[in-house]
Design a protein around this motif. Structure first.
Motif, short mmCIF file in Angstrom:
data_model
loop_
_atom_site.label_atom_id
_atom_site.label_comp_id
_atom_site.label_asym_id
_atom_site.label_seq_id
_atom_site.Cartn_x
_atom_site.Cartn_y
_atom_site.Cartn_z
N ALA A 202 0.83 -1.20 0.00
CA ALA A 202 0.00 0.00 0.00
C ALA A 202 0.87 1.25 0.00
O ALA A 202 0.60 2.22 -0.73
CB ALA A 202 -0.94 0.00 1.21
N ALA A 203 1.93 1.23 0.81
CA ALA A 203 2.83 2.38 0.87
C ALA A 203 3.50 2.63 -0.48
O ALA A 203 3.64 3.78 -0.92
CB ALA A 203 3.88 2.17 1.96
N ILE A 204 3.91 1.55 -1.15
CA ILE A 204 4.53 1.68 -2.47
C ILE A 204 3.53 2.26 -3.47
O ILE A 204 3.85 3.18 -4.23
CB ILE A 204 5.07 0.32 -2.95
CG1 ILE A 204 6.21 -0.16 -2.06
CG2 ILE A 204 5.54 0.40 -4.41
CD1 ILE A 204 6.60 -1.61 -2.29
N ALA A 205 2.32 1.71 -3.49
CA ALA A 205 1.29 2.20 -4.42
C ALA A 205 0.99 3.67 -4.19
O ALA A 205 0.91 4.46 -5.13
CB ALA A 205 0.02 1.37 -4.27
N ASN A 206 0.86 4.05 -2.93
CA ASN A 206 0.46 5.43 -2.62
C ASN A 206 1.59 6.43 -2.83
O ASN A 206 1.33 7.62 -3.00
CB ASN A 206 -0.05 5.50 -1.18
CG ASN A 206 -1.32 4.69 -0.98
OD1 ASN A 206 -2.06 4.43 -1.93
ND2 ASN A 206 -1.56 4.25 0.24
N ALA A 207 2.84 5.95 -2.82
CA ALA A 207 3.98 6.85 -3.04
C ALA A 207 4.41 6.90 -4.50
O ALA A 207 5.17 7.79 -4.88
CB ALA A 207 5.16 6.41 -2.17
N THR A 208 3.93 5.98 -5.33
CA THR A 208 4.33 5.95 -6.74
C THR A 208 3.17 6.21 -7.69
O THR A 208 3.39 6.47 -8.88
CB THR A 208 4.92 4.57 -7.11
OG1 THR A 208 3.92 3.57 -6.90
CG2 THR A 208 6.16 4.26 -6.27
N GLY A 209 1.94 6.11 -7.20
CA GLY A 209 0.78 6.24 -8.07
C GLY A 209 0.40 4.94 -8.75
O GLY A 209 -0.55 4.92 -9.54
N ILE A 327 1.71 10.29 -2.57
CA ILE A 327 1.19 11.30 -3.49
C ILE A 327 -0.30 11.05 -3.79
O ILE A 327 -0.92 11.84 -4.50
CB ILE A 327 1.98 11.31 -4.81
CG1 ILE A 327 1.94 9.93 -5.48
CG2 ILE A 327 3.42 11.76 -4.57
CD1 ILE A 327 2.56 9.89 -6.87
N CYS A 328 -0.84 9.94 -3.27
CA CYS A 328 -2.24 9.59 -3.55
C CYS A 328 -2.68 8.56 -2.51
O CYS A 328 -1.92 8.20 -1.61
CB CYS A 328 -2.38 9.02 -4.96
SG CYS A 328 -1.45 7.49 -5.23
N PHE A 329 -3.91 8.09 -2.66
CA PHE A 329 -4.42 7.02 -1.80
C PHE A 329 -5.03 5.95 -2.69
O PHE A 329 -6.24 5.85 -2.83
CB PHE A 329 -5.45 7.58 -0.81
CG PHE A 329 -5.96 6.57 0.19
CD1 PHE A 329 -5.11 5.69 0.83
CD2 PHE A 329 -7.31 6.52 0.49
CE1 PHE A 329 -5.59 4.77 1.75
CE2 PHE A 329 -7.81 5.60 1.42
CZ PHE A 329 -6.94 4.72 2.04
#
Length: 419
Positions: A202-209, A327-329
């Motif tokens: 989740a942290a990777i997805a939210n920090a990379t888009g 950068i997102c959720f």
């Protein structure tokens, strides 16, 4: 681990440590090679004057002192971590958030609060999310379309039911070895049962888009050289439901046998050669690709956790640049019943006996009112929950006064308004 390295890093003064048990903190300092002249229980003023490290149980002393520049939040407790981060921001301090559980809970709001305070909020280099973000940044800056990114893990489906009592038999050490090494069974079980991979994904997805799989992580087994073949869309022979998502690669085949040259302790990015010329370059340089020659990967086979944390300190202190930040959720981690739970039971959070974390698209989680795992600590159930059923807010009695609850709800309201 960072304590073992910081004294060898020029230009950095570890001013103070806050711990629930100062005596235990001092024992850990001794354990990694500090001598008694290098730390004290006096005051921050004395530490600054003499170049020593102040040890206390008062965390607010650290987040409010004007001469401290960077706070490393490493409690592992997401509810406490949110409060610590917000206090640090309010007092003009940058934060390296090692407590990735808090980032998965409400990282985009923590990042926004930091921006509003003109300070930096960062993931911790050495942990796998920041290292994966580094690889994604590299691929994108070099002009490659990113197909997928993630980490490795030792995984079998039966590990989902593991508890602190069974963790060591699966992990690969004896209970005595774990005790001597000071290994926390609940924390290590959060890795084993799939919770920590979900949180870090989740942290990777939210920090990379990047997106997250609709049905959660699938943990396909594979070696380092299998990554380009595995991490491509299913219609092309891979394991991905689509391009542009996070995933975790297992170091064990489904029959329990180990995969040679695995990526269990590392991170990876899969990217695409989207022109004939680039695919010819892949071939000319004899890199490992999928059979079509279209997909390639880069990876870091090991992560050294706290031994690498100084990279975040240097990046923030010298460059004013985070080593990864939301950068997102896109991805949420939902509390899910590890077994059949009865009304009146108390949830025990990550790595415990009652729940595990399941990665889910954030839009779906919010639409269904699911309970984020980061808040599933010491909550009382108001109804029975079947095994593998995701919990919802209405299933628990929750303290609405905590900063973590309020920040999460602020994030949900903001996303709902945006939608």
């Amino acid at each position: 681990m960072y304590l073992a390295q910081v004294l060898k890093t020029p230009g950095v003064h570890l001013v103070a440590i806050a711990d629930l048990s100062p005596s235990r903190a001092m024992q850990n300092l001794q354990r990694v090679g500090w001598n008694e002249r290098q730390y004290a229980a006096g005051s921050i003023a004395e530490a600054l004057k003499h170049g020593t490290t102040f040890v206390t149980d008062d965390w607010q002393t650290l987040t409010t002192h004007p001469e401290i520049t960077i706070i490393a939040e490493c409690t592992g407790n997401p509810i406490a971590a949110v409060e610590h981060c917000l206090s640090a921001f309010a007092n003009g301090k940058h934060v390296i958030n090692v407590t990735v559980e808090a980032d998965a809970l409400c990282g985009s709001m923590l990042a926004e609060k930091a921006r509003s305070a003109d300070v930096i909020y960062s993931l911790a280099y050495g942990d796998q999310p920041a290292l994966a973000c580094d690889l994604v940044d590299w691929a994108r800056a070099a002009g490659f379309p990113v197909v997928a990114a993630g980490r490795g893990h030792k995984w079998l489906p039966k590990f989902r039911e593991s508890t602190p009592e069974t963790v060591w038999e699966h992990w690969g050490v004896t209970a005595d070895q774990a005790r001597i090494g000071g290994m926390n069974p609940k924390m290590f079980n959060a890795f084993l049962d799939g919770t920590k991979p979900a949180i870090e994904s989740a942290a990777i997805a939210n920090a990379t888009g990047l997106g997250v799989p609709e049905d959660g992580l699938s943990f396909p087994p594979g070696s380092v050289e299998d990554i380009p073949t595995l991490m491509r869309p299913r219609e092309e022979g891979g394991a991905l439901e689509r391009k542009g998502i996070v995933e975790v690669i297992s170091s064990l085949r489904l029959d329990g046998t180990p995969v040679p040259y695995d990526i269990r302790k590392g991170v990876w990015v899969s990217f695409e050669g989207d022109t004939d010329y680039i695919r010819r370059c892949f071939k000319e340089y004899q890199v490992v690709t999928d059979p079509s020659g279209r997909y390639m990967s880069s990876y870091k086979k090991w992560h050294l956790i706290g031994l690498e944390l100084g990279i975040s300190v240097a990046s923030i202190g010298l460059r004013r640049e985070a080593t990864g930040a939301p950068i997102c959720f896109n991805g949420d981690v939902v509390a899910t019943a590890k077994r059949n739970l009865a009304a009146g039971e108390i949830l025990d959070g990550e790595g415990g006996y009652t729940v595990f974390g399941r990665l889910m698209p954030a839009a779906r989680s919010l639409a269904r009112g699911h309970l984020p795992l980061g808040l599933a600590h010491s909550l009382k159930l108001v109804r029975a929950i079947a095994k593998d059923e995701p919990l919802t807010w209405s299933d628990v009695i929750i303290d609405q006064a905590s900063s973590a609850y309020q920040l999460r709800k602020e994030m949900e309201r903001r996303l709902a308004n945006t939608a």
